[in-house]
Scaffold this motif. Sequence first.
Motif, PDB file in Angstrom:
ATOM      1  N   GLY A 129       0.850  -1.186   0.000  1.00 39.19           N
ATOM      2  CA  GLY A 129       0.000   0.000   0.000  1.00 39.19           C
ATOM      3  C   GLY A 129       0.885   1.235   0.000  1.00 39.19           C
ATOM      4  N   ARG A 139      -6.946   2.965  -6.607  1.00 44.34           N
ATOM      5  CA  ARG A 139      -6.843   2.755  -5.155  1.00 44.34           C
ATOM      6  C   ARG A 139      -6.462   4.058  -4.446  1.00 44.34           C
ATOM      7  NH1 ARG A 139      -1.525  -1.126  -5.472  1.00 44.34           N
ATOM      8  NH2 ARG A 139       0.035   0.505  -5.733  1.00 44.34           N
ATOM      9  N   HIS A 176      -2.540   6.187   4.197  1.00 46.10           N
ATOM     10  CA  HIS A 176      -3.289   6.366   2.943  1.00 46.10           C
ATOM     11  C   HIS A 176      -3.056   7.751   2.343  1.00 46.10           C
ATOM     12  CE1 HIS A 176      -5.645   8.193   6.041  1.00 46.10           C
ATOM     13  NE2 HIS A 176      -6.653   8.506   5.267  1.00 46.10           N
ATOM     14  N   GLU A 216      -7.295   0.645   0.264  1.00 44.87           N
ATOM     15  CA  GLU A 216      -6.193  -0.137  -0.288  1.00 44.87           C
ATOM     16  C   GLU A 216      -4.903   0.669  -0.355  1.00 44.87           C
ATOM     17  OE1 GLU A 216      -4.289  -3.510  -1.678  1.00 44.87           O
ATOM     18  OE2 GLU A 216      -6.320  -3.337  -0.870  1.00 44.87           O
ATOM     19  N   ALA A 217      -4.995   1.999  -0.327  1.00 42.14           N
ATOM     20  CA  ALA A 217      -3.791   2.829  -0.304  1.00 42.14           C
ATOM     21  C   ALA A 217      -3.136   2.860   1.071  1.00 42.14           C
ATOM     22  CB  ALA A 217      -4.132   4.257  -0.741  1.00 42.14           C
ATOM     23  N   THR A 218      -3.840   2.416   2.108  1.00 42.51           N
ATOM     24  CA  THR A 218      -3.279   2.349   3.454  1.00 42.51           C
ATOM     25  C   THR A 218      -2.270   1.209   3.526  1.00 42.51           C
ATOM     26  OG1 THR A 218      -5.393   3.120   4.352  1.00 42.51           O
ATOM     27  CG2 THR A 218      -3.843   2.146   5.904  1.00 42.51           C
ATOM     28  N   THR A 219      -1.063   1.476   4.022  1.00 40.24           N
ATOM     29  CA  THR A 219      -0.070   0.414   4.150  1.00 40.24           C
ATOM     30  C   THR A 219      -0.595  -0.636   5.129  1.00 40.24           C
ATOM     31  OG1 THR A 219       1.752   1.942   3.705  1.00 40.24           O
ATOM     32  CG2 THR A 219       2.300  -0.115   4.805  1.00 40.24           C
TER      33      THR A 219
END
Length: 295
Positions: A129, A139, A176, A216-219
């Motif tokens: 992410g 995303r 994110h 989904e962009a959150t690690t």
Amino acid sequence: MNEQVDFATMSDREKYLYDLQGFLIVRGFLTPEEIHSFDEALSANPDKRSEFGSPGPQGKPFSGQSGPYSFWIDMIAWEQPWCQPFRDLIAHRKLIPYLNTMMGRGWKIDHGVEVLTMKEGCEGLTLHGHGNVDFNGSRHYVYQNGRMRCGLIVCQFYLSDVNDGDGGLCLVPGSHKANFPFPMDRGPRNFEEWETYKDVVYQPVLKAGDLIIFNEATTHGGLPWKSKTERRCILHRYTPKYLHYDSGYYATSQPEWISELTDAQQAVLEPPYIYNRPLIEEDGKTVVRPRREGE
């Protein structure tokens, strides 16, 4: 004057937490009766469960004695009655305000639906992410003109408890919106600097019935599973009505059993498009009407 938008939304507290963290925990989303119906369906279909992955090099911080996960897949296509609780979940009335707020009116299932499990000793999954480091239109997370908008989001509905230190899902809160790459994001199983960065990685504590939604962009990734109780959760991935992240639930044609679903459930399985798309109302019914401001 802009027309008032009247669809159901998240609370101000939930909006704040999701915008701040890149994830949100919704406590007690599933009832005990719903949890029982899912567990009963899974117990009746052990032959549909499959292993995924294999253990990586030992001695790494995320390593384990077995591959990371096993899955039940495509439960909404199972025979009756086992498919029904999973079909009821894809357009669940309580989920509508969250998807409306994050994506606007009109959203769809992306990927297939899955049940993910981990047994004691299962290894973790590499953190991934990228926030805003490399723009990916499928995303993303943005906030503009008083509204948040997301690309791909993941909904995990928990059928078992996750206690502190058990492992499983882990996230880097706020990532994110990150503009710099996570220093450990260097490829699978490359965690030499884990001791330096583990304090910023959060493992949520969850009860059976809880829902966690994350961008989904959150690690995020998975910590090795240490509990003697199997980790078990249902995975749904949703995207806005206008895009795919994966190839979509049905890339070419929909199966014959689609006619068995409600109008709302069918709408969630449709491919991406905007004009004249059936929209799901707060009461779970669908309506087709011209697009309005804010949707």
